[in-house]
Structures are given as C-alpha cells and as structure tokens.
Design a protein around this motif. Structure first.
Motif, mmCIF file in Angstrom:
data_model
loop_
_atom_site.group_PDB
_atom_site.id
_atom_site.type_symbol
_atom_site.label_atom_id
_atom_site.label_comp_id
_atom_site.label_asym_id
_atom_site.label_seq_id
_atom_site.Cartn_x
_atom_site.Cartn_y
_atom_site.Cartn_z
ATOM 1 N N GLN A 1 20.652 34.121 60.538
ATOM 2 C CA GLN A 1 20.325 35.282 61.365
ATOM 3 C C GLN A 1 21.229 36.428 60.934
ATOM 4 O O GLN A 1 22.436 36.246 60.775
ATOM 5 N N PHE A 2 20.639 37.611 60.731
ATOM 6 C CA PHE A 2 21.408 38.784 60.333
ATOM 7 C C PHE A 2 21.492 39.763 61.502
ATOM 8 O O PHE A 2 20.475 40.171 62.047
ATOM 9 N N GLY B 1 26.445 47.494 58.150
ATOM 10 C CA GLY B 1 25.921 46.493 57.220
ATOM 11 C C GLY B 1 25.377 45.323 58.028
ATOM 12 O O GLY B 1 25.084 45.442 59.218
ATOM 13 N N LEU B 2 25.234 44.179 57.376
ATOM 14 C CA LEU B 2 24.739 42.985 58.059
ATOM 15 C C LEU B 2 25.785 41.879 58.035
ATOM 16 O O LEU B 2 26.526 41.735 57.068
ATOM 17 N N THR B 3 25.825 41.132 59.097
ATOM 18 C CA THR B 3 26.663 39.943 59.157
ATOM 19 C C THR B 3 25.738 38.757 59.406
ATOM 20 O O THR B 3 24.807 38.848 60.216
ATOM 21 N N GLY B 4 25.957 37.662 58.704
ATOM 22 C CA GLY B 4 25.076 36.504 58.798
ATOM 23 C C GLY B 4 25.640 35.387 59.654
ATOM 24 O O GLY B 4 26.853 35.175 59.691
ATOM 25 N N HIS B 5 24.752 34.689 60.339
ATOM 26 C CA HIS B 5 25.101 33.518 61.146
ATOM 27 C C HIS B 5 24.204 32.383 60.680
ATOM 28 O O HIS B 5 22.978 32.448 60.847
ATOM 29 N N THR C 1 2.996 26.726 65.752
ATOM 30 C CA THR C 1 3.243 28.145 65.476
ATOM 31 C C THR C 1 4.570 28.617 66.077
ATOM 32 O O THR C 1 4.737 29.797 66.381
ATOM 33 N N HIS C 2 5.531 27.708 66.230
ATOM 34 C CA HIS C 2 6.834 28.061 66.796
ATOM 35 C C HIS C 2 7.964 27.521 65.917
ATOM 36 O O HIS C 2 7.883 26.409 65.398
ATOM 37 N N LEU C 3 9.004 28.327 65.792
ATOM 38 C CA LEU C 3 10.248 27.892 65.169
ATOM 39 C C LEU C 3 11.310 27.829 66.260
ATOM 40 O O LEU C 3 11.442 28.767 67.053
ATOM 41 N N ARG C 4 12.056 26.751 66.305
ATOM 42 C CA ARG C 4 13.187 26.632 67.239
ATOM 43 C C ARG C 4 14.439 26.892 66.418
ATOM 44 O O ARG C 4 14.683 26.229 65.414
ATOM 45 N N ILE C 5 15.234 27.877 66.830
ATOM 46 C CA ILE C 5 16.401 28.311 66.076
ATOM 47 C C ILE C 5 17.685 27.858 66.768
ATOM 48 O O ILE C 5 17.851 28.050 67.978
ATOM 49 N N GLY D 1 27.272 29.157 67.403
ATOM 50 C CA GLY D 1 27.082 29.376 68.837
ATOM 51 C C GLY D 1 27.088 30.844 69.234
ATOM 52 O O GLY D 1 27.219 31.163 70.419
ATOM 53 N N SER D 2 26.915 31.752 68.275
ATOM 54 C CA SER D 2 26.937 33.188 68.583
ATOM 55 C C SER D 2 25.759 33.623 69.440
ATOM 56 O O SER D 2 25.775 34.698 70.025
ATOM 57 N N SER D 3 24.751 32.787 69.514
ATOM 58 C CA SER D 3 23.574 33.066 70.328
ATOM 59 C C SER D 3 23.040 31.731 70.835
ATOM 60 O O SER D 3 23.068 30.740 70.100
ATOM 61 N N PRO D 4 22.540 31.674 72.079
ATOM 62 C CA PRO D 4 21.916 30.430 72.538
ATOM 63 C C PRO D 4 20.686 30.117 71.693
ATOM 64 O O PRO D 4 20.087 31.002 71.087
ATOM 65 N N ASP D 5 20.307 28.851 71.652
ATOM 66 C CA ASP D 5 19.094 28.463 70.923
ATOM 67 C C ASP D 5 17.907 29.265 71.452
ATOM 68 O O ASP D 5 17.842 29.577 72.644
ATOM 69 N N TYR D 6 16.991 29.608 70.571
ATOM 70 C CA TYR D 6 15.808 30.368 70.960
ATOM 71 C C TYR D 6 14.629 29.961 70.097
ATOM 72 O O TYR D 6 14.780 29.284 69.080
ATOM 73 N N SER D 7 13.430 30.388 70.520
ATOM 74 C CA SER D 7 12.205 30.104 69.772
ATOM 75 C C SER D 7 11.593 31.402 69.276
ATOM 76 O O SER D 7 11.703 32.442 69.922
ATOM 77 N N LEU D 8 10.942 31.313 68.122
ATOM 78 C CA LEU D 8 10.163 32.414 67.577
ATOM 79 C C LEU D 8 8.713 31.965 67.519
ATOM 80 O O LEU D 8 8.388 30.985 66.837
ATOM 81 N N GLU D 9 7.862 32.633 68.275
ATOM 82 C CA GLU D 9 6.429 32.341 68.229
ATOM 83 C C GLU D 9 5.811 33.203 67.140
ATOM 84 O O GLU D 9 5.954 34.424 67.133
ATOM 85 N N ILE D 10 5.129 32.566 66.203
ATOM 86 C CA ILE D 10 4.498 33.286 65.107
ATOM 87 C C ILE D 10 3.130 33.753 65.577
ATOM 88 O O ILE D 10 2.245 32.949 65.862
ATOM 89 N N ILE D 11 2.968 35.062 65.662
ATOM 90 C CA ILE D 11 1.712 35.645 66.111
ATOM 91 C C ILE D 11 0.792 35.890 64.921
ATOM 92 O O ILE D 11 -0.392 35.580 64.965
ATOM 93 N N ASP D 12 1.354 36.455 63.839
ATOM 94 C CA ASP D 12 0.530 36.795 62.682
ATOM 95 C C ASP D 12 1.413 37.029 61.466
ATOM 96 O O ASP D 12 2.558 37.457 61.600
ATOM 97 N N LEU D 13 0.870 36.740 60.302
ATOM 98 C CA LEU D 13 1.495 37.076 59.030
ATOM 99 C C LEU D 13 0.378 37.520 58.110
ATOM 100 O O LEU D 13 -0.485 36.721 57.743
ATOM 101 N N HIS D 14 0.375 38.818 57.803
ATOM 102 C CA HIS D 14 -0.716 39.373 57.004
ATOM 103 C C HIS D 14 -0.212 40.584 56.235
ATOM 104 O O HIS D 14 0.406 41.475 56.827
ATOM 105 N N LYS D 15 -0.474 40.594 54.940
ATOM 106 C CA LYS D 15 -0.113 41.729 54.072
ATOM 107 C C LYS D 15 1.341 42.148 54.215
ATOM 108 O O LYS D 15 1.662 43.329 54.354
ATOM 109 N N GLY D 16 2.253 41.177 54.216
ATOM 110 C CA GLY D 16 3.674 41.488 54.247
ATOM 111 C C GLY D 16 4.228 41.915 55.594
ATOM 112 O O GLY D 16 5.322 42.435 55.676
ATOM 113 N N VAL D 17 3.460 41.713 56.655
ATOM 114 C CA VAL D 17 3.922 42.037 58.003
ATOM 115 C C VAL D 17 3.914 40.746 58.820
ATOM 116 O O VAL D 17 2.879 40.103 58.984
#
Length: 132
Positions: free
Chosen positions: A79-80, A87-91, A101-105, A110-126
């Motif tokens: 995670q950046f 600049g960016l700092t990485g975790h 269609t979900h990623l559990r992160i 421990g810089s952030s509580p666990d969370y999920s990312l629901e993938i809605i769409d991936l099309h043409k680089g977006v």
C-alpha cells in the motif's frame, strides 16, 4: 404500399444495436493477472464511494502525491501512502480472495486495519474499486 414484413426488417438492426448497448461487463476475478501491477488513485475521476485507479505509467495531471497500491504474485501487496515530503511511503502486506470479486488486504506493520477492496470494473486501464 410497403409490406409489413419489410418495415419490420428495418427495425432488426436497431434492436441488435440496442441490445449491444445494454450488455454489462462483469468485474474481473480478484485473482486475475490483469490486476497485478502498481495502481495509483485518480482522484480527479473518483465519484462517491467508487475509487478510480490507473496504472502508475499513466500521465496523471500534477498533484501533491497520489495514494495507491501494488498487487503482486503469490499474495504480495504494498500500500502506498503520501509521505510528508509529497512522495510515497510503502507498507508491505498480503492479499487473499474471500469472494470472487473481493481482495482482503492485511498490512504487516499494522498501519491500517485489515480491509476489503471490491472490484467493480477493470476496463481500458481504469480500475474501479470500493473499499470496505
């Protein structure tokens, strides 16, 4: 006088075109190779709770830093966050797939509580996500 069947034939292409416009893409599976890479948030495009991301190679307009993440093979995740110097700092962390269609992160530091990312769409680089 034009036969009725002839007038109906002129509607066929319109019906096919209308059907094509209504086709819906399904979100890619969370384990898809398309998702692997480094993604930065396109805050200019983000709407409501739908977050927009583009590959880090995209020519973004100037900003004071962009958050993002890298999805790697074998469950590797980084995670950046924006650093104090813009600049960016990485975790480092991991990702798993609890639903198609979900990623559990999980971030190792421990810089952030666990969370999920629901993938809605991936099309043409977006990549469109919803964080949960």
């Amino acid at each position: 006088m034009v036969p009725v069947w002839s007038r109906c034939l002129t509607l066929v292409p319109l019906l096919f075109a209308a059907g094509a416009c209504q086709q819906r893409r399904t979100a890619p599976a969370a384990s898809s190779k398309e998702l692997q890479g480094t993604w930065l948030q396109s805050t200019e495009e983000t709407r409501g709770d739908t977050l927009f991301y583009r590959p880090n190679t995209y020519q973004f307009p100037p900003s004071r830093g962009r958050t993002g993440f890298a999805i790697g093979q074998a469950g590797r995740f980084t995670q950046f966050d924006v650093a104090p110097t813009d600049g960016l700092t990485g975790h480092d962390g991991t990702w798993t797939v609890p639903y198609p269609t979900h990623l559990r992160i999980h971030l190792a530091d421990g810089s952030s509580p666990d969370y999920s990312l629901e993938i809605i769409d991936l099309h043409k680089g977006v990549l469109k996500l919803r964080r949960q």
